[in-house]
Design a protein around this motif. Structure first.
Motif, PDB file in Angstrom:
ATOM      1  N   THR A 181       0.835  -1.206   0.000  1.00 13.92           N
ATOM      2  CA  THR A 181       0.000   0.000   0.000  1.00 13.92           C
ATOM      3  C   THR A 181       0.867   1.253   0.000  1.00 13.92           C
ATOM      4  N   GLY A 182       1.894   1.247   0.841  1.00 12.44           N
ATOM      5  CA  GLY A 182       2.825   2.378   0.858  1.00 12.44           C
ATOM      6  C   GLY A 182       3.547   2.548  -0.470  1.00 12.44           C
ATOM      7  N   MET A 183       3.861   1.436  -1.127  1.00 12.91           N
ATOM      8  CA  MET A 183       4.529   1.509  -2.425  1.00 12.91           C
ATOM      9  C   MET A 183       3.633   2.141  -3.480  1.00 12.91           C
ATOM     10  N   LYS A 184       2.327   1.848  -3.426  1.00 10.19           N
ATOM     11  CA  LYS A 184       1.404   2.447  -4.396  1.00 10.19           C
ATOM     12  C   LYS A 184       1.323   3.964  -4.210  1.00 10.19           C
ATOM     13  N   VAL A 185       1.391   4.414  -2.964  1.00 13.87           N
ATOM     14  CA  VAL A 185       1.423   5.857  -2.714  1.00 13.87           C
ATOM     15  C   VAL A 185       2.765   6.431  -3.155  1.00 13.87           C
ATOM     16  N   ALA A 186       3.840   5.699  -2.861  1.00  8.77           N
ATOM     17  CA  ALA A 186       5.186   6.200  -3.137  1.00  8.77           C
ATOM     18  C   ALA A 186       5.459   6.359  -4.624  1.00  8.77           C
ATOM     19  N   ILE A 187       4.898   5.485  -5.463  1.00  7.24           N
ATOM     20  CA  ILE A 187       5.193   5.577  -6.895  1.00  7.24           C
ATOM     21  C   ILE A 187       4.627   6.870  -7.473  1.00  7.24           C
ATOM     22  N   SER A 188       3.460   7.293  -6.996  1.00  7.03           N
ATOM     23  CA  SER A 188       2.893   8.568  -7.460  1.00  7.03           C
ATOM     24  C   SER A 188       3.723   9.740  -6.950  1.00  7.03           C
ATOM     25  N   LEU A 189       4.170   9.649  -5.701  1.00  3.91           N
ATOM     26  CA  LEU A 189       4.993  10.719  -5.140  1.00  3.91           C
ATOM     27  C   LEU A 189       6.355  10.786  -5.818  1.00  3.91           C
ATOM     28  N   ALA A 190       6.909   9.633  -6.174  1.00  9.10           N
ATOM     29  CA  ALA A 190       8.192   9.624  -6.874  1.00  9.10           C
ATOM     30  C   ALA A 190       8.079  10.307  -8.236  1.00  9.10           C
ATOM     31  N   LEU A 191       6.947  10.119  -8.906  1.00  8.18           N
ATOM     32  CA  LEU A 191       6.724  10.795 -10.187  1.00  8.18           C
ATOM     33  C   LEU A 191       6.665  12.303  -9.991  1.00  8.18           C
ATOM     34  N   VAL A 192       5.997  12.732  -8.929  1.00  3.24           N
ATOM     35  CA  VAL A 192       5.955  14.163  -8.608  1.00  3.24           C
ATOM     36  C   VAL A 192       7.368  14.686  -8.335  1.00  3.24           C
ATOM     37  N   GLY A 193       8.148  13.912  -7.583  1.00  6.31           N
ATOM     38  CA  GLY A 193       9.513  14.336  -7.277  1.00  6.31           C
ATOM     39  C   GLY A 193      10.383  14.456  -8.510  1.00  6.31           C
ATOM     40  N   ALA A 194      10.225  13.516  -9.443  1.00  2.00           N
ATOM     41  CA  ALA A 194      11.002  13.589 -10.682  1.00  2.00           C
ATOM     42  C   ALA A 194      10.656  14.843 -11.471  1.00  2.00           C
ATOM     43  N   ILE A 195       9.372  15.190 -11.516  1.00  2.73           N
ATOM     44  CA  ILE A 195       8.956  16.398 -12.241  1.00  2.73           C
ATOM     45  C   ILE A 195       9.487  17.656 -11.547  1.00  2.73           C
ATOM     46  N   VAL A 196       9.455  17.670 -10.219  1.00  3.74           N
ATOM     47  CA  VAL A 196      10.008  18.815  -9.477  1.00  3.74           C
ATOM     48  C   VAL A 196      11.481  18.989  -9.818  1.00  3.74           C
ATOM     49  N   GLY A 197      12.219  17.878  -9.842  1.00  2.13           N
ATOM     50  CA  GLY A 197      13.629  17.960 -10.192  1.00  2.13           C
ATOM     51  C   GLY A 197      13.845  18.476 -11.609  1.00  2.13           C
ATOM     52  N   GLU A 198      12.988  18.073 -12.535  1.00  2.00           N
ATOM     53  CA  GLU A 198      13.116  18.543 -13.909  1.00  2.00           C
ATOM     54  C   GLU A 198      12.732  20.014 -14.042  1.00  2.00           C
ATOM     55  N   PHE A 199      11.837  20.485 -13.193  1.00  2.00           N
ATOM     56  CA  PHE A 199      11.502  21.905 -13.196  1.00  2.00           C
ATOM     57  C   PHE A 199      12.706  22.752 -12.782  1.00  2.00           C
ATOM     58  N   VAL A 200      13.492  22.239 -11.834  1.00  2.96           N
ATOM     59  CA  VAL A 200      14.597  23.025 -11.274  1.00  2.96           C
ATOM     60  C   VAL A 200      15.759  23.120 -12.256  1.00  2.96           C
ATOM     61  N   ALA A 201      16.185  21.983 -12.793  1.00  2.00           N
ATOM     62  CA  ALA A 201      17.331  21.991 -13.704  1.00  2.00           C
ATOM     63  C   ALA A 201      17.317  20.725 -14.542  1.00  2.00           C
ATOM     64  N   SER A 202      16.962  20.859 -15.804  1.00  2.00           N
ATOM     65  CA  SER A 202      16.963  19.700 -16.679  1.00  2.00           C
ATOM     66  C   SER A 202      16.845  20.142 -18.132  1.00  2.00           C
ATOM     67  N   GLN A 203      17.392  19.336 -19.018  1.00  2.20           N
ATOM     68  CA  GLN A 203      17.219  19.527 -20.453  1.00  2.20           C
ATOM     69  C   GLN A 203      16.457  18.365 -21.070  1.00  2.20           C
ATOM     70  N   ARG A 204      15.938  17.494 -20.222  1.00  3.78           N
ATOM     71  CA  ARG A 204      15.193  16.331 -20.695  1.00  3.78           C
ATOM     72  C   ARG A 204      14.059  16.048 -19.726  1.00  3.78           C
ATOM     73  N   GLY A 205      13.081  15.266 -20.169  1.00  8.94           N
ATOM     74  CA  GLY A 205      11.978  14.868 -19.312  1.00  8.94           C
ATOM     75  C   GLY A 205      10.720  15.678 -19.563  1.00  8.94           C
ATOM     76  N   LEU A 206       9.603  15.150 -19.083  1.00  6.91           N
ATOM     77  CA  LEU A 206       8.319  15.815 -19.285  1.00  6.91           C
ATOM     78  C   LEU A 206       8.225  17.120 -18.509  1.00  6.91           C
ATOM     79  N   GLY A 207       8.899  17.191 -17.356  1.00 10.77           N
ATOM     80  CA  GLY A 207       8.924  18.447 -16.619  1.00 10.77           C
ATOM     81  C   GLY A 207       9.604  19.545 -17.413  1.00 10.77           C
ATOM     82  N   TYR A 208      10.696  19.197 -18.091  1.00 12.61           N
ATOM     83  CA  TYR A 208      11.372  20.163 -18.961  1.00 12.61           C
ATOM     84  C   TYR A 208      10.469  20.583 -20.114  1.00 12.61           C
TER      85      TYR A 208
END
Length: 253
Positions: A181-208
């Motif tokens: 159950t925690g993993m199902k919550v974590a996978i959505s949060l990990a996706l949010v975290g990846a996008i946050v990281g791409e917003f800050v500094a990235s040249q690739r990814g959907l956040g970019y």
């Protein structure tokens, strides 16, 4: 009723609901003559994706890899920390307040620090995804490890196994539903975290893609990237839900 028929009906209802939503969206945009820069119709988003599907697929793959990297780290480290928190009262008193404090810090505020420390590659995105997702794993894993029935605990003590064997063969299997159950919550949060990281500094990814399209007021491209994010999130969550059904068949009822 056959479980496959019931599952098929659920998927059909969901698909029809989504189709109706898209049709209403298309009709409202066209009837009210809404400008594409404000709200593009779904047909324009589909045309955008179909015209550059390879480009979007490459950015989606990058976001997927950083998401999975942070997610795997959060599961491994989160479960290990949960085992230590449950196994040692001293460790819980010393470390758990620090974990709660770190979780309370807005991750957007510390994201630039990860860029300074780890550079502009995939590492800071993975680190931010891990930081956002790990707390959900810890909380649910601790809950599961502490929810083992008393008769099972007594049986483990009677058999006089080692502490490690008791954790691996008694507590961990009993805690598996909560961990999943925690993993199902974590996978959505990990996706949010990846996008946050791409917003800050990235040249690739959907956040970019979203950030660069926003800078040129290309709303259609923003919606196309958001659609790919939604699809990615559904696939990741669905994969874990499928794994949960296979690993914990006694919970299907």
């Amino acid at each position: 009723m056959n479980p496959w028929i019931a599952k098929g009906r659920q998927w059909l209802v969901g698909a029809v609901t989504m189709l109706v939503f898209l049709v209403v969206w298309e009709a409202v945009v066209r009837l009210l003559h809404v400008r594409p820069i404000t709200l593009p119709p779904p047909s324009a988003v589909v045309d955008e994706l179909s015209s550059e599907w390879g480009w979007y697929l490459g950015h989606t793959a990058y976001t997927l890899l950083t998401t999975l990297g942070g997610f795997v780290l959060s599961v491994v480290i989160g479960v290990l920390l949960a085992m230590m928190l449950v196994g040692s009262r001293w460790f819980e008193h010393a470390v758990y307040p620090l974990i709660v404090a770190l979780n309370s810090v807005p991750k957007v505020a510390v994201a630039p620090l990860f860029v300074i420390w780890l550079g502009t590659g995939s590492e800071p995105k993975i680190a931010i995804a891990f930081l956002i997702a790990v707390f959900a794993v810890i909380v649910d894993a601790v809950h599961g490890l502490r929810s083992v029935p008393q008769d099972v605990l007594d049986l483990g003590r009677v058999l006089k196994g080692s502490t490690l064997d008791f954790f691996l063969k008694v507590r961990l299997p009993c805690a598996l539903p909560s961990i999943l159950t925690g993993m199902k919550v974590a996978i959505s949060l990990a996706l949010v975290g990846a996008i946050v990281g791409e917003f800050v500094a990235s040249q690739r990814g959907l956040g970019y893609v979203i950030l660069s399209a926003q800078g040129t007021f290309d709303t259609t491209r923003v919606f196309a990237a958001v659609f790919m994010l939604a699809l990615l999130g559904i696939l990741l969550y669905g994969s874990l839900a499928w794994a949960e059904r296979r690993l914990t068949p006694w919970r299907r009822a």
